[in-house]
Design a protein around this motif. Structure first.
Motif, PDB file in Angstrom:
ATOM      1  N   TYR A  88       0.800  -1.211   0.000  1.00 37.08           N
ATOM      2  CA  TYR A  88       0.000   0.000   0.000  1.00 37.08           C
ATOM      3  C   TYR A  88       0.844   1.277   0.000  1.00 37.08           C
ATOM      4  O   TYR A  88       0.455   2.272  -0.607  1.00 37.08           O
ATOM      5  CB  TYR A  88      -0.961  -0.013   1.191  1.00 37.08           C
ATOM      6  CG  TYR A  88      -1.849  -1.223   1.210  1.00 37.08           C
ATOM      7  CD1 TYR A  88      -2.563  -1.587   0.063  1.00 37.08           C
ATOM      8  CD2 TYR A  88      -1.967  -2.026   2.340  1.00 37.08           C
ATOM      9  CE1 TYR A  88      -3.379  -2.716   0.058  1.00 37.08           C
ATOM     10  CE2 TYR A  88      -2.776  -3.145   2.344  1.00 37.08           C
ATOM     11  CZ  TYR A  88      -3.474  -3.489   1.201  1.00 37.08           C
ATOM     12  OH  TYR A  88      -4.275  -4.605   1.185  1.00 37.08           O
ATOM     13  N   LYS A  89       1.980   1.247   0.683  1.00 39.63           N
ATOM     14  CA  LYS A  89       2.832   2.438   0.674  1.00 39.63           C
ATOM     15  C   LYS A  89       3.356   2.702  -0.732  1.00 39.63           C
ATOM     16  O   LYS A  89       3.399   3.859  -1.195  1.00 39.63           O
ATOM     17  CB  LYS A  89       4.004   2.251   1.649  1.00 39.63           C
ATOM     18  CG  LYS A  89       4.916   3.476   1.775  1.00 39.63           C
ATOM     19  CD  LYS A  89       4.138   4.660   2.333  1.00 39.63           C
ATOM     20  CE  LYS A  89       5.068   5.816   2.686  1.00 39.63           C
ATOM     21  NZ  LYS A  89       5.756   6.381   1.518  1.00 39.63           N
ATOM     22  N   THR A  90       3.717   1.632  -1.436  1.00 37.82           N
ATOM     23  CA  THR A  90       4.170   1.791  -2.821  1.00 37.82           C
ATOM     24  C   THR A  90       3.038   2.306  -3.695  1.00 37.82           C
ATOM     25  O   THR A  90       3.227   3.207  -4.517  1.00 37.82           O
ATOM     26  CB  THR A  90       4.685   0.452  -3.363  1.00 37.82           C
ATOM     27  OG1 THR A  90       5.792   0.013  -2.568  1.00 37.82           O
ATOM     28  CG2 THR A  90       5.130   0.574  -4.813  1.00 37.82           C
ATOM     29  N   ALA A  91       1.843   1.732  -3.507  1.00 38.39           N
ATOM     30  CA  ALA A  91       0.691   2.184  -4.267  1.00 38.39           C
ATOM     31  C   ALA A  91       0.413   3.653  -3.986  1.00 38.39           C
ATOM     32  O   ALA A  91       0.094   4.430  -4.901  1.00 38.39           O
ATOM     33  CB  ALA A  91      -0.532   1.335  -3.932  1.00 38.39           C
ATOM     34  N   PHE A  92       0.552   4.043  -2.730  1.00 40.73           N
ATOM     35  CA  PHE A  92       0.323   5.445  -2.365  1.00 40.73           C
ATOM     36  C   PHE A  92       1.319   6.361  -3.060  1.00 40.73           C
ATOM     37  O   PHE A  92       0.944   7.392  -3.637  1.00 40.73           O
ATOM     38  CB  PHE A  92       0.428   5.595  -0.847  1.00 40.73           C
ATOM     39  CG  PHE A  92       0.243   7.007  -0.367  1.00 40.73           C
ATOM     40  CD1 PHE A  92      -1.018   7.519  -0.141  1.00 40.73           C
ATOM     41  CD2 PHE A  92       1.342   7.831  -0.140  1.00 40.73           C
ATOM     42  CE1 PHE A  92      -1.192   8.831   0.296  1.00 40.73           C
ATOM     43  CE2 PHE A  92       1.186   9.148   0.286  1.00 40.73           C
ATOM     44  CZ  PHE A  92      -0.096   9.638   0.509  1.00 40.73           C
ATOM     45  N   ASP A  93       2.594   5.990  -3.015  1.00 42.80           N
ATOM     46  CA  ASP A  93       3.617   6.829  -3.644  1.00 42.80           C
ATOM     47  C   ASP A  93       3.408   6.936  -5.148  1.00 42.80           C
ATOM     48  O   ASP A  93       3.502   8.027  -5.728  1.00 42.80           O
ATOM     49  CB  ASP A  93       5.005   6.258  -3.345  1.00 42.80           C
ATOM     50  CG  ASP A  93       5.388   6.375  -1.866  1.00 42.80           C
ATOM     51  OD1 ASP A  93       4.765   7.208  -1.169  1.00 42.80           O
ATOM     52  OD2 ASP A  93       6.275   5.624  -1.416  1.00 42.80           O
ATOM     53  N   LEU A  94       3.121   5.809  -5.798  1.00 39.18           N
ATOM     54  CA  LEU A  94       2.927   5.821  -7.242  1.00 39.18           C
ATOM     55  C   LEU A  94       1.669   6.607  -7.631  1.00 39.18           C
ATOM     56  O   LEU A  94       1.675   7.377  -8.597  1.00 39.18           O
ATOM     57  CB  LEU A  94       2.828   4.380  -7.764  1.00 39.18           C
ATOM     58  CG  LEU A  94       4.104   3.548  -7.702  1.00 39.18           C
ATOM     59  CD1 LEU A  94       3.801   2.091  -8.035  1.00 39.18           C
ATOM     60  CD2 LEU A  94       5.161   4.107  -8.654  1.00 39.18           C
ATOM     61  N   LEU A 114      -6.987   4.535  -0.135  1.00 40.42           N
ATOM     62  CA  LEU A 114      -5.920   4.275   0.828  1.00 40.42           C
ATOM     63  C   LEU A 114      -6.132   5.062   2.113  1.00 40.42           C
ATOM     64  O   LEU A 114      -5.951   4.531   3.219  1.00 40.42           O
ATOM     65  CB  LEU A 114      -4.568   4.589   0.195  1.00 40.42           C
ATOM     66  CG  LEU A 114      -4.197   3.721  -1.015  1.00 40.42           C
ATOM     67  CD1 LEU A 114      -2.928   4.232  -1.673  1.00 40.42           C
ATOM     68  CD2 LEU A 114      -4.048   2.255  -0.626  1.00 40.42           C
ATOM     69  N   TYR A 115      -6.505   6.322   1.993  1.00 44.68           N
ATOM     70  CA  TYR A 115      -6.766   7.131   3.180  1.00 44.68           C
ATOM     71  C   TYR A 115      -8.006   6.643   3.935  1.00 44.68           C
ATOM     72  O   TYR A 115      -8.025   6.606   5.166  1.00 44.68           O
ATOM     73  CB  TYR A 115      -6.960   8.597   2.796  1.00 44.68           C
ATOM     74  CG  TYR A 115      -5.670   9.386   2.729  1.00 44.68           C
ATOM     75  CD1 TYR A 115      -4.869   9.574   3.861  1.00 44.68           C
ATOM     76  CD2 TYR A 115      -5.255   9.967   1.527  1.00 44.68           C
ATOM     77  CE1 TYR A 115      -3.688  10.303   3.799  1.00 44.68           C
ATOM     78  CE2 TYR A 115      -4.068  10.701   1.458  1.00 44.68           C
ATOM     79  CZ  TYR A 115      -3.296  10.867   2.600  1.00 44.68           C
ATOM     80  OH  TYR A 115      -2.124  11.586   2.529  1.00 44.68           O
ATOM     81  N   ALA A 116      -9.049   6.248   3.222  1.00 40.98           N
ATOM     82  CA  ALA A 116     -10.289   5.825   3.871  1.00 40.98           C
ATOM     83  C   ALA A 116     -10.127   4.529   4.637  1.00 40.98           C
ATOM     84  O   ALA A 116     -10.793   4.300   5.652  1.00 40.98           O
ATOM     85  CB  ALA A 116     -11.397   5.663   2.837  1.00 40.98           C
ATOM     86  N   ASN A 117      -9.214   3.663   4.171  1.00 42.99           N
ATOM     87  CA  ASN A 117      -9.079   2.338   4.769  1.00 42.99           C
ATOM     88  C   ASN A 117      -7.755   2.103   5.476  1.00 42.99           C
ATOM     89  O   ASN A 117      -7.428   0.971   5.821  1.00 42.99           O
ATOM     90  CB  ASN A 117      -9.288   1.271   3.687  1.00 42.99           C
ATOM     91  CG  ASN A 117     -10.713   1.273   3.176  1.00 42.99           C
ATOM     92  OD1 ASN A 117     -11.637   1.012   3.935  1.00 42.99           O
ATOM     93  ND2 ASN A 117     -10.900   1.606   1.911  1.00 42.99           N
ATOM     94  N   ALA A 118      -7.002   3.198   5.712  1.00 44.56           N
ATOM     95  CA  ALA A 118      -5.737   3.111   6.462  1.00 44.56           C
ATOM     96  C   ALA A 118      -4.792   2.110   5.839  1.00 44.56           C
ATOM     97  O   ALA A 118      -4.237   1.242   6.508  1.00 44.56           O
ATOM     98  CB  ALA A 118      -6.002   2.762   7.931  1.00 44.56           C
ATOM     99  N   MET A 119      -4.593   2.230   4.542  1.00 42.83           N
ATOM    100  CA  MET A 119      -3.707   1.337   3.806  1.00 42.83           C
ATOM    101  C   MET A 119      -2.435   2.093   3.422  1.00 42.83           C
ATOM    102  O   MET A 119      -2.440   2.920   2.515  1.00 42.83           O
ATOM    103  CB  MET A 119      -4.398   0.820   2.542  1.00 42.83           C
ATOM    104  CG  MET A 119      -5.641   0.013   2.809  1.00 42.83           C
ATOM    105  SD  MET A 119      -6.527  -0.320   1.263  1.00 42.83           S
ATOM    106  CE  MET A 119      -7.858  -1.356   1.851  1.00 42.83           C
ATOM    107  N   GLY A 120      -1.366   1.817   4.129  1.00 47.28           N
ATOM    108  CA  GLY A 120      -0.095   2.478   3.832  1.00 47.28           C
ATOM    109  C   GLY A 120       0.021   3.859   4.412  1.00 47.28           C
ATOM    110  O   GLY A 120       1.107   4.444   4.432  1.00 47.28           O
TER     111      GLY A 120
END
Length: 351
Positions: A88-94, A114-120
């Motif tokens: 998720y952190k990679t997905a967030f950055d990309l 990602l923000y709504a579900n606390a992913m990364g």
């Protein structure tokens, strides 16, 4: 029939018998499923990624979220691939880079997810709503749906049913079956929008034709009762079958009863019992009660009083009592009753 439920608010990030021979499965004194207008009760986003979610067994407190399909744009594969693998952190950055560099609405929807579900990242409904709003303004139907559900729940800002209704209408117009289903619920609820059962039926049909099991079940109840559509039992049963094949528990129970009684479909008791067992194991009290009646009487299934009374006792814990079964339970030997009670405790995890 149980109250219809709104879909889970996990956001799917879409990158693109004769009566004398059979016992009754709708016995007097036992709750019979009936269609009734639902109350819309949005739930907060789940903490697991929509891409990993399976069609719901619902609920009762959960309904179906369809796994996100592969993206249409091959340039987005890296973002989507990272998301599906739990990176998720990679997905967030990309996604952040794509949103900044090209203003891509689907990358913005991903950030909202990602923000709504606390992913990364730390859960932040305000930021989620901001990203969904930007993506929604960019025409992304999934963002419209996600933002509508946040507005209904009052997350990331004050509740705004009116705005949510507009967003759902826009998302449904773009072909989002989840939005069509939830918009139909608003038309049934009659609070945010004027109550209109015919319009609700139209929207349920749109979502049902797209394969949404909750909508298939809802539309089946309409055809069963003649609500907003002409009464049509056979069509109702076909819709129940479709929803049951997608593991909608309420539909499994109703379809099992139709099969058992031969209502709107050829009688098939063995298939009915298999569905009742499946739904009972998924904690449907009505299925547990109907299965108990069959097993205790030994009609259409091998007589199994211990298993039958186990399900009776389990169903009673959810308020689904049955005077006939209570009377039969009182006639059991102390040893058999103790065995049934022990089996029920094991199922309930209270031994």
């Amino acid at each position: 029939m149980k109250v219809l439920r709104p879909l889970l608010i996990v956001v799917c990030v879409m990158w693109t018998a004769s009566t004398t021979a059979q016992i009754s499965l709708t016995p007097p004194g036992v709750e019979t499923p009936r269609a009734q207008p639902p109350k819309l009760k949005p739930k907060p986003p789940a903490t697991k990624p929509a891409a990993a979610a399976k069609p719901a067994a619902t609920p009762p407190s959960a309904a179906t979220v369809t796994p996100a399909p592969a993206p249409d744009d091959p340039n987005l594969d890296l973002v989507y691939g990272a998301y599906q693998r739990g990176m998720y952190k990679t997905a967030f950055d990309l996604a952040s880079k794509r949103a900044q560099d090209s203003g891509d609405p689907k990358a913005m929807t991903m950030l909202g997810e990602l923000y709504a579900n606390a992913m990364g990242v730390k859960r932040d409904y305000v930021k989620a709503a901001e990203w969904y709003k930007r993506a929604s303004d960019g025409g992304d139907r999934e963002a419209m749906f996600a933002l509508a559900m946040l507005r209904l729940a009052g997350r990331g800002g004050p509740p705004s049913p009116e705005e949510a209704a507009k967003l759902l209408a826009s998302s449904a117009k773009l072909g989002n079956p989840k939005a069509a289903y939830n918009l139909a619920l608003l038309y049934l609820d009659g609070q945010t929008l004027p109550q209109d059962v015919k319009r609700a039926a139209e929207l349920f049909r749109v979502a049902a034709d797209a394969g949404n099991p909750e909508a298939q079940y809802a539309l089946a109840t309409f055809y069963k009762e003649g609500t907003g559509v002409p009464k049509d039992i056979e069509r109702s049963v076909r819709l129940l079958q479709a929803a049951a094949l997608s593991d909608n528990v309420d539909a499994e129970v109703e379809y099992a009863i139709a099969l058992y009684n031969g209502t709107g479909t050829p009688k098939n008791e063995s298939a009915a019992l298999a569905l009742l067992r499946k739904a009972a194991k998924q904690n449907s009290p009505i299925a547990q009660n109907r299965l108990a009646r069959v097993l205790v009487t030994g009609q259409s299934a091998p007589f199994d009083k211990i298993e039958g009374f186990k399900w009776h006792l389990v169903a009673k814990t959810s308020g689904k009592g049955d005077p006939m079964l209570d009377e039969a339970l009182g006639q059991l030997s102390p040893q058999d009753r103790a065995s049934a009670e022990a089996a029920a405790r094991r199922w309930l995890g209270t031994k």
